[in-house]
Design a protein around this motif. Structure first.
Motif: not given
Length: 345
Positions: A230-258
């Protein structure tokens, strides 16, 4: 059930929107939102000022080198350039596919304080027919999910997922590609982990409803948020941490047909959005079954808007800034963006 010709049309359009490492430009701000942005910069909040700003965008030289499609608002698709050409025709002439925002905005969800559901399904089929006649080949619908104390509720997630799926089905029935946008907001002090957890819940619900409604996954694009603190969160994560968390979330949820995922920029700056998209495409290129691209609004428009300030004499300089941000994001889609591309480097 969607007819075979309509199915072929939406699949072909979805592929065209993802071609050549390009992305989407969201210029579909409502009149209220656009006026708010103008007011902050001292720009007159008039229909002519909005028309002039959007003409600046549409006529930017080289925009089609990085942008495959542009999402318009109802006002914009009915407006014209000074030479009399409708915006939709000018975009098509520039080889940019025309899209249209079709939801009518988020309204309070009864019985659930602090949560909303997006409206606009009434007479949507008729409106889609009219927009298609004006040149639209794809559409967009945004569902808004807030994170907070006890939020989001299952009711909010379910209501928005159902609306997104019904909208998507109507689009495909009429041969338009639906852009499915479930946005988990950046507002608040939640952590990146909390955002990723909520985003995963939301995407599971959305794809369950898309399945129930019989929506063809090959003929849609997903437009989600990145997993961000969140914009008001005390910890603003690194670029790589954001990338890793985002893609892992998508790999768990978005079908390959998309075929593709086009991120919204939310409250990110242009440079932040480019950096994070670039990191995803660099780090996960061989693991992703779908294309990862962009559908940014503020992260592309703001630098140009800040230069323009309603002054026609600064239009060319503003267009250069717009084209530059679009080019940076095209590079990021290929994992080829770097800080050296920025003018301050």
């Amino acid at each position: 059930m969607t007819s075979a010709p309509a199915r072929r049309t939406v699949v072909a359009t979805a592929k065209a929107l993802l071609a050549a490492h390009k992305g989407l430009l969201a210029m579909d701000e409502s009149t209220k939102t656009c006026n708010k942005r103008f007011a902050a910069l001292g720009i007159p909040q008039t229909s002519e000022a909005r028309r002039a700003w959007r003409e600046l965008i549409v006529t930017t030289p080289g925009l089609a080198d990085s942008i495959s499609g542009a999402i318009l608002f109802d006002e914009t698709i009915h407006q014209q350039l000074k030479d009399g050409r409708p915006f939709a025709r000018a975009l098509a002439d520039a080889d940019i596919i025309v899209g249209i925002k079709v939801d009518t905005g988020a309204q309070a969800l009864a019985g659930h304080p602090g949560e909303t559901v997006t409206e606009g399904l009434d007479q949507l089929g008729d409106r889609l027919v009219n927009y298609a006649a004006l040149g639209a080949r794809f559409a967009k619908w945004r569902g808004v999910i807030a994170i907070g104390d006890g939020l989001p509720t299952n009711a909010s997630i379910s209501a928005n997922a159902h609306a997104l799926a019904r909208y998507a089905g109507l689009c495909q029935e009429l041969g338009l590609v639906p852009i499915v946008e479930p946005e988990v907001l950046m507002t608040g002090d939640h952590t990146l982990l909390r955002c990723a957890e909520v985003t995963e819940r939301v995407l599971h619900a959305v794809f369950e409803q898309l399945y129930v409604q019989g929506v063809q996954l090959e003929g849609l694009l997903l437009k989600p948020n990145m997993a961000l603190p969140g914009l008001a969160c005390a910890e603003q994560n690194t670029v790589d941490e954001v990338a890793d968390a985002t893609v892992m979330c998508l790999l768990r949820t978005v079908p390959a047909a998309v075929p593709g995922i086009a991120f919204l920029s939310g409250g990110q700056t242009g440079v932040q959005a480019s950096n994070r998209l670039n990191a995803m495409n660099q780090r996960f290129k061989k693991r992703m079954p779908w294309a990862l691209t962009f559908s940014f609004s503020r992260a592309i428009q703001y630098p140009a808007l800040d230069i323009w300030h309603g002054d026609s004499g600064k239009a060319q300089q503003a267009q250069h800034a717009l084209q530059h941000r679009a080019a940076c994001n095209r590079a990021a889609r290929g994992g080829e963006y770097s800080a050296a591309m920025e003018p301050t480097a």
